[in-house]
Design an enzyme around this catalytic site. Structure first.
Site, PDB file in Angstrom:
ATOM      1  CE  LYS A 273      43.255  80.234  89.639  1.00 41.18           C
ATOM      2  NZ  LYS A 273      43.783  81.579  89.846  1.00 41.18           N
ATOM      3  NE  ARG A 347      53.098  84.840  85.577  1.00 40.76           N
ATOM      4  CZ  ARG A 347      52.911  85.891  86.382  1.00 40.76           C
ATOM      5  NH1 ARG A 347      53.941  86.550  86.862  1.00 40.76           N
ATOM      6  NH2 ARG A 347      51.694  86.290  86.693  1.00 40.76           N
TER       7      ARG A 347
END
Ligand code: BES
Ligand code: MN
Ligand code: ZN
Length: 492
Positions: A273, A347
């Site tokens: 990020k 996920r």
């Protein structure tokens, strides 16, 4: 400590007496039920404009307590007074106690005649009385302790239903505070093994029969085929954990499984990020925190529903041992996933958790996760999303409405599944750019089989990076706990 009183508020010798203000037809109203001395009342209404009083939410003002036994009078705004609901009262009470940190005793004389409203004022007052001071060493205003003694003024002070509602509010608030504390804890102190140890300690300390916890460490996860947790966790020096915390009452009316995302820090991994704002990713375990404290609260309330919580704990870091874009993982149960972006890690760990949960055949499974930035694009920072099978999704929306949290129903469009096709594996971990929140939901759907299911995306609402409002502080908010608890109560 919180209690009810039906004494005349004007005679309560407290450090602060809180009364509500509101608006009707553009004019400020005093909702004190004529409890304030007539001259004080008249003066406040006459001088409302010069005092700058508007009666709107989050307007909390301290005024001289002329003619009162209290040391100071505090006004808290509720906004439009017609059709005043419990959540409005909850927020007004919370805004007041939040502003009153450092005050010893507080009495709230808000309009609380129905049990539902007494419950809301009590809950709001407790939710607002929160401070996270673990890392502060000074003794400035930041370390001011929340009000230690809170009294709620109501004609129902002796009513059994009202006192029970207050006892429930204490359990609920403790669960929300516990969730906030975990979210606010620095990730150098809260890593997967530390989180698992805290879960074990909390269960032990609760000492409730029927409440149990077990932990799978990195070796056990590898042996058990939990490829999502292992893959995401392998870049960190601090290995992943899967915590199972279960409340099994003696006569359970059904079983609900709760699965929480517990990324103790999400750097993005190799798909790293940007630096700006990365610090907020210590909150990427808010789902797991909410699950832990919901299960503890269900046990404390003795709810006649079995609840099994699964905390999917890992730290997503880049390193020489980290997973790479193009790695293929095998999730528990055998489905393979090509990792195209290591920042879509939630996920992957949730897939393992969902499979583990579904293996035990619960009546329903509900997962809660700070899963996608797309959730914030769609709904902002105060509204969470809920996807899933129609029945459980509707159940969550109704429970949230009742609990005073905002969860909005969202679809799982079948056509988004095509975007998750991988050139080599059963599915890829990223899909179409648009509708990213829904794609993440469609990904998770692959792992729940035919079990009734809801997926809660709390990415924005879990962590308040702006300023405090109502009973919501800066930092961890504890979102989801109240909705999940209400849902369990409705199944009981
Ligand atoms: N933890 C983030 C989602 C998130 C972002 C939560 C901001 C709270 C605030 C998640 O793991 C993530 O990075 N998601 C990616 C997915 C993308 C790579 C498909 C995202 O939303 O950008
Ligand atoms: Mn991520
Ligand atoms: Zn994440």
């Amino acid at each position: 400590m919180i209690s009810l009183t039906s004494q005349d508020p004007a005679r309560l010798a407290v450090d602060a007496l809180v009364v509500a203000t509101g608006t009707r037809d553009g004019a400020v109203q005093l909702l004190d039920g004529d409890a304030l001395p007539a001259d004080l009342r008249a003066a406040l209404l006459r001088d409302a404009r010069t005092l700058g009083l508007t009666g709107t939410p989050d307007e909390v003002r301290r005024l001289p307590a002329t003619g009162l036994a209290a040391a100071v009078l505090v006004l808290t705004g509720v906004g439009p007074v017609d059709g005043l609901g419990p959540e409005t009262l909850r927020r007004a009470a919370g805004a007041a106690t939040r502003e009153l940190a450092g005050t010893g005793s507080v009495a709230l004389a808000l309009p609380a005649e129905r049990v539902e409203d007494v419950a809301a004022v009590a809950e709001g007052a407790l939710l607002g009385a929160y401070a996270y001071t673990r890392y502060r060493t000074g003794d400035g205003p930041e370390t001011a302790a929340p009000a230690a003694r809170v009294q709620v003024v109501t004609p129902r002070a002796k009513d059994r239903a009202a006192t029970q509602a207050v006892a429930r509010a204490e359990v609920v608030a403790a669960a929300v505070h516990g969730t906030r504390d975990l979210v606010n804890t620095a990730p150098n102190d809260l890593y997967p093994a530390a989180f698992a140890d805290l879960a074990k300690a909390a269960v032990k300390e609760a000492g409730i029969r029927g409440l149990k916890v077990s932990v799978l460490d990195d070796k056990a996860l590898a042996a058990g085929g939990y490829g999502g947790l292992v893959g995401v966790g392998q870049g960190s020096a601090r290995g992943p954990r899967l915590v199972r915390v279960a409340w099994a009452p003696s006569r359970a009316r059904g079983t609900v499984a709760l699965v929480g995302k517990g990324i103790t820090f999400d750097s993005g991994g190799i798909s790293i990020k940007p630096a700006a704002g990365m610090e907020a990713m210590k909150s990427d375990m808010a789902g797991a925190a909410a699950v832990l404290h919901t299960v503890l609260a269900a046990a404390r309330l003795g709810l006649p529903v079995a609840v099994t919580g699964w905390l999917c704990l890992a730290e997503n870091m880049p390193s020489g041992t980290a997973q790479r874009p193009s790695d293929v993982l095998t999730i528990r149960g055998g489905k393979t996933v090509e990792v195209l972006n290591t920042d879509a890690e939630g996920r992957l760990v949730m897939a393992d958790g969902l499979v583990a949960a579904v293996e035990e055949s619960p009546d329903a499974v509900i997962d809660i996760a700070t899963l996608t930035g797309a959730q914030m694009v769609a709904l902002g920072n105060r509204v969470s999303a809920v996807m899933g099978t129609d029945d459980v999704r509707a159940e969550v929306v109704a429970a949230a409405q009742d609990a005073g949290e905002q969860f909005w129903p969202m679809p799982l469009p079948a056509d988004l599944r095509a975007g998750l096709k991988s050139k080599v594996a059963d599915l890829a971990n990223i899909g179409d750019r648009f509708g990213g929140m829904l794609t993440a939901g469609v990904f998770l759907q692959e792992f729940v089989g035919s079990t009734p299911w809801a997926h809660l995306d709390i990415a924005g609402p879990a962590f308040n990076e702006r300023s405090a409002y109502g009973y919501t502080p800066v930092g961890g908010t504890g979102v989801g706990v109240r909705t999940l608890l209400r849902l369990l109560e409705q199944r009981a």
